[in-house]
Design an enzyme around this catalytic site. Structure first.
Site, PDB file in Angstrom:
ATOM      1  N   ASP A   1      -7.695   0.327   6.819  1.00  0.00           N
ATOM      2  CA  ASP A   1      -7.757  -0.983   7.808  1.00  0.00           C
ATOM      3  C   ASP A   1      -6.451  -1.414   8.544  1.00  0.00           C
ATOM      4  O   ASP A   1      -6.128  -2.174   9.181  1.00  0.00           O
ATOM      5  CB  ASP A   1      -8.165  -2.247   7.073  1.00  0.00           C
ATOM      6  CG  ASP A   1      -7.228  -2.475   6.086  1.00  0.00           C
ATOM      7  OD1 ASP A   1      -6.182  -3.535   6.252  1.00  0.00           O
ATOM      8  OD2 ASP A   1      -7.211  -2.017   4.932  1.00  0.00           O
TER       9      ASP A   1
ATOM     10  N   LYS B   1       0.927  -1.215  -0.056  1.00  0.00           N
ATOM     11  CA  LYS B   1       0.057  -0.081  -0.122  1.00  0.00           C
ATOM     12  C   LYS B   1       1.024   1.301   0.043  1.00  0.00           C
ATOM     13  O   LYS B   1       0.385   2.258  -0.521  1.00  0.00           O
ATOM     14  CB  LYS B   1      -0.801   0.055   1.300  1.00  0.00           C
ATOM     15  CG  LYS B   1      -2.267  -1.031   1.077  1.00  0.00           C
ATOM     16  CD  LYS B   1      -3.339  -0.216   0.131  1.00  0.00           C
ATOM     17  CE  LYS B   1      -4.591  -0.776   0.356  1.00  0.00           C
ATOM     18  NZ  LYS B   1      -5.565  -0.182  -0.492  1.00  0.00           N
TER      19      LYS B   1
END
Length: 403
Positions: A123, A76
């Site tokens: 998350d 990410k």
């Protein structure tokens, strides 16, 4: 559909659509050049799983291992770092060619920019990447996490210097909360999903992901994949990689399948409906795949997916658990891969489809046979080590036996 497995063909975009233009090979080259400028950059490995491929009856199986990306255990950061870098370049009035880590960390650059705060909902993996980038470039980050987020992921974000909290909100609600806080405080929102009026940053995040694809095709060389499986939350990763591969391989483009958990399969639901509308999944989004627990597709991601992807598959959680165990217990001389729940689901699906007679319908639909050469991306390592051990060591979420 059978035993929790669902598949839909992705409806194609209207003739003449070109939603993927910003995710070209040239865009990937620019993103990769930016990431290579960071002192912490190293290329992540593409693992060739020859023994496993033989067991499954495939020509080849390759898994891109993102567990060592910038030392953050997940891919990410590629999107967060690139989008922040491009946003800063715009404020500085410099060209993309000048955009490097060294340029962004010069004392005069920091003085010109002043104190900046970036805010996001996550998350875990995206927020950690945003926090790491903000710290590396002399800024600050505020991160909101949905209810049920792992405490380990929270502490990893805080260790990067960010203000991070676990809320009592769902992921999609946390995104809206981050947006409100950004507006109230003058913070820059760095979110990896798009909605009407918020598309520039998500586009840049998707371009950042292209570094991973750029590395993968270079590592593959002449071993052109016939099939690629890509996991989806809001769809940004799947869209980015699919668009890049479509541009790179042209007439040799592989069959591209998007994979989601049953509890958060908004891409599958949208593909199945085939009515031109985005379809949301509401409620608690119960799945062990925290990184994929997103109920609302990114608008720009879906436009790319319907242009470049072929199928959408929704599968049960045990598929991800199976993938974690298979990758973590290498066959023969194959390299061992520590893959988290969201990272392992694509490999888990391949294993299930190729070994279970009850999934022959899915194998046939995808045209998986002894000629198939498959590419998967393990997008995270053991970012929640407690849960990883419960699954891999203790056997939680066992495969459903064939009746």
């Amino acid at each position: 559909m059978k035993d929790g497995f669902y598949m839909a063909a992705v409806p194609k975009a209207a003739v003449g659509a070109d939603a993927r233009a910003f995710l070209s090979v040239a865009a990937g080259e620019r993103a990769a050049a930016y990431h290579r400028s960071f002192p912490a950059y190293t290329e992540t490995p593409l693992c060739e799983l020859d023994k496993l491929a033989g067991i499954l009856g495939l020509t080849g199986l390759y898994v891109k291992d993102e567990s060592c990306r910038f030392g953050l255990n997940a891919f990410k950061v590629l999107g967060g770092s690139y989008s922040i870098g491009r946003w800063l370049a715009k404020q500085l009035g410099i060209s993309e060619a000048e955009l490097t880590y060294d340029k962004l960390t010069l004392p005069q650059t920091k003085k010109q920019l002043g104190k900046l705060t970036f805010v996001t909902a996550t998350d875990g993996n995206h927020g950690r990447g945003v926090a790491w980038t903000a710290r590396e470039l002399g800024s600050h980050a505020v991160v909101y996490m949905p209810k049920g987020s792992a405490k380990e992921r929270l502490e990893n974000i805080r260790a990067e210097g960010a203000d991070a909290t676990i809320t009592d909100l769902s992921y999609d609600q946390a995104v809206r909360h981050a947006l409100r806080k950004g507006e109230e405080n003058g913070w820059i929102v760095v979110q990896d999903t798009a909605w009407e009026g918020y598309e520039e940053i998500p586009r840049l995040i998707m371009q950042g992901y292209l570094t991973m694809a750029m590395e993968a095709v270079t590592q593959l060389g002449e071993a052109v994949p016939t099939h690629v499986f890509l996991q989806a939350g809001v769809g940004s990763l799947a869209a980015a990689i699919a668009a890049f591969l479509t541009d790179f391989y042209g007439d040799q483009k592989p069959v591209i399948t998007v994979v989601e958990p049953n509890g958060a399969d908004c891409i599958y639901q949208t593909a199945k409906a085939d009515d031109g509308q985005l379809h949301f999944v509401t409620g608690d989004l119960n799945t062990i795949m925290a990184g994929l627990a997103c109920g609302e597709p990114s608008t720009i991601a879906w436009d790319v997916i319907r242009e470049c992807c072929d199928y959408a598959v929704s599968c049960p959680d045990w598929v991800a658990a199976e993938g974690m165990r298979v990758l973590g217990n290498a066959a023969g001389a194959d390299p061992k891969i520590i893959s988290g729940e969201s990272g392992a689901v694509t490999t888990g699906l391949v294993v299930a489809v190729m070994t279970r007679p009850d999934l022959k319908w899915l194998k046939d639909e995808l045209k998986l046979d002894e000629h198939a050469r498959i590419l998967c991306f393990s997008t995270e390592g053991d970012t929640d080590r407690k849960n990883y051990r419960c699954i891999v060591w203790d056997g939680h979420y066992p495969a459903i036996k064939i009746v």
